[in-house]
Scaffold this active site. Structure first.
Site, short mmCIF file in Angstrom:
data_model
loop_
_atom_site.label_atom_id
_atom_site.label_comp_id
_atom_site.label_asym_id
_atom_site.label_seq_id
_atom_site.Cartn_x
_atom_site.Cartn_y
_atom_site.Cartn_z
N SER A 111 -10.34 11.14 -32.32
CA SER A 111 -11.45 10.21 -32.04
C SER A 111 -11.78 9.54 -33.13
CB SER A 111 -12.49 11.01 -31.18
OG SER A 111 -13.08 10.13 -30.62
N GLU A 229 -4.16 5.69 -28.72
CA GLU A 229 -5.12 5.97 -27.53
C GLU A 229 -6.54 5.52 -27.49
OE1 GLU A 229 -7.88 8.06 -27.61
OE2 GLU A 229 -7.78 8.80 -29.57
N HIS A 297 -8.34 11.04 -25.16
CA HIS A 297 -9.49 11.42 -24.77
C HIS A 297 -9.62 11.99 -23.32
CE1 HIS A 297 -11.11 9.45 -28.07
NE2 HIS A 297 -12.03 9.75 -27.99
#
Length: 325
Positions: A111, A229, A297
């Site tokens: 992330s 992503e 995620h």
């Protein structure tokens, strides 16, 4: 530089270069610590991990001190980030990259940590890792796949690992409610462009990677395979423009393939929209591309090496992903 793998008794340092560790529950910290100890590892924490300001992070000085201390400490063999967030890129111009280069070790998170992982690789040539946080180890159910991939990457002596798709996946607030989980059967990869290639893994969270554009912290895209992503804040339109922005980067012609991680349900980025977005971009027409891979995620997720070597083979009836350790 590829960091040394872990062995029994090695120390793992947990730091919080993004959101403060203090947001984690007591139960999460206890289970996460226990699971790492079950692997034969010793868990320690940076001295400033629980500091928190109005942005739910600690000062730049505190986060840099914990990062530098973790790399400098000879007893520490791996560094795990506590959790993601938003402010990791504040640290980039304060990091002592010579110190990191001289003290290579495992650095893993995902992330917001994408900014640090790619910058460290770009500045030092140290392979870093996009994979589970320390807090991820606090997931009671649905964690087996993520754990096995972590073990294969860091505790196994083999030189490569094949990535198999998970049997099922989830996209829920497990950290708030461990009892009421929803799991979906994995319907497999979405093959967009067939082909084979090998190259250097670059990427992680797309919108965070794009924060590095135009800076000294952006890794070279030459002979790269992009792992991309995005999180719940994305939607089809933002994914499209973020991907287009990356395509406009100097050297994008050196990209040899793309793997796209599974999107969160709230993003409404469907298989049909992924294909539409990809097919509007002429620069992507001749390279192998596959979506709905197990990273990002949603859970579970595999760990991949940023700066490490990857080989992919994409056909309609076969997708083979090989990570070299």
């Amino acid at each position: 530089m590829v960091p040394t793998r872990l062995k029994m008794g090695d120390e793992v340092r947990v730091i919080a270069p993004s959101t403060s560790h203090s947001i984690l529950s007591k139960e999460n910290i206890e289970l996460s610590t226990h699971r790492l100890e079950e692997l034969g590892l010793k868990v320690t924490f940076g001295k400033h991990v629980n500091e928190s300001n109005s942005l739910m992070t600690s000062s730049i000085q505190s986060r840099i001190e914990d990062l530098h201390e973790a790399f400098q400490d000879e007893n520490v063999r791996a560094i795990l980030t506590s959790i993601g967030g938003y402010q990791a890129n504040q640290l980039l111009s304060y990091i002592d990259y010579d110190l990191i280069r001289d003290n290579p070790k495992i650095f893993c998170g995902y992330s917001d940590i994408t900014a640090l992982s790619n910058a460290i690789y770009a500045k030092t040539d140290l392979v870093t890792y996009s994979g589970i946080h320390f807090s991820s180890f606090g997931m009671v159910e649905g964690f087996e796949y993520s754990l096995e991939c972590f073990k294969k990457m860091f505790l196994d002596d083999s030189l490569s690992m094949e990535i198999e798709p998970s049997n099922e996946w989830s996209n829920d607030a497990w950290y708030l409610d461990q009892e009421n989980r929803v799991f979906y059967p994995n319907e497999g990869y979405l093959v967009i462009n067939e082909g084979e290639c090998d190259g250097t893994a670059i990427g992680g969270n797309l919108c965070t990677l794009n924060l590095l554009q135009g800076t000294e912290f952006m890794p070279s895209l030459k002979d790269s395979i992009l792992f991309l992503e995005d999180d719940k804040l994305t939607c089809p339109k933002t994914f499209d423009r973020d991907l287009q922005s990356l395509i406009h980067q100097p050297g994008f012609s050196g990209v040899k393939g793309i793997l796209i991680g599974r999107f969160e349900k709230v993003s409404q980025v469907t298989n049909e929209l992924i294909q539409t977005i990809i097919h509007t971009k002429k620069e992507l027409s001749q390279i192998p591309i596959v979506a709905n891979a197990d990273f990002g995620h949603t859970n579970p997720m595999f760990t991949f090496p940023i700066g490490g070597k990857v080989k992919i083979k994409i056909k309609q009836n076969e997708v083979k992903i090989t990570l070299f350790k």
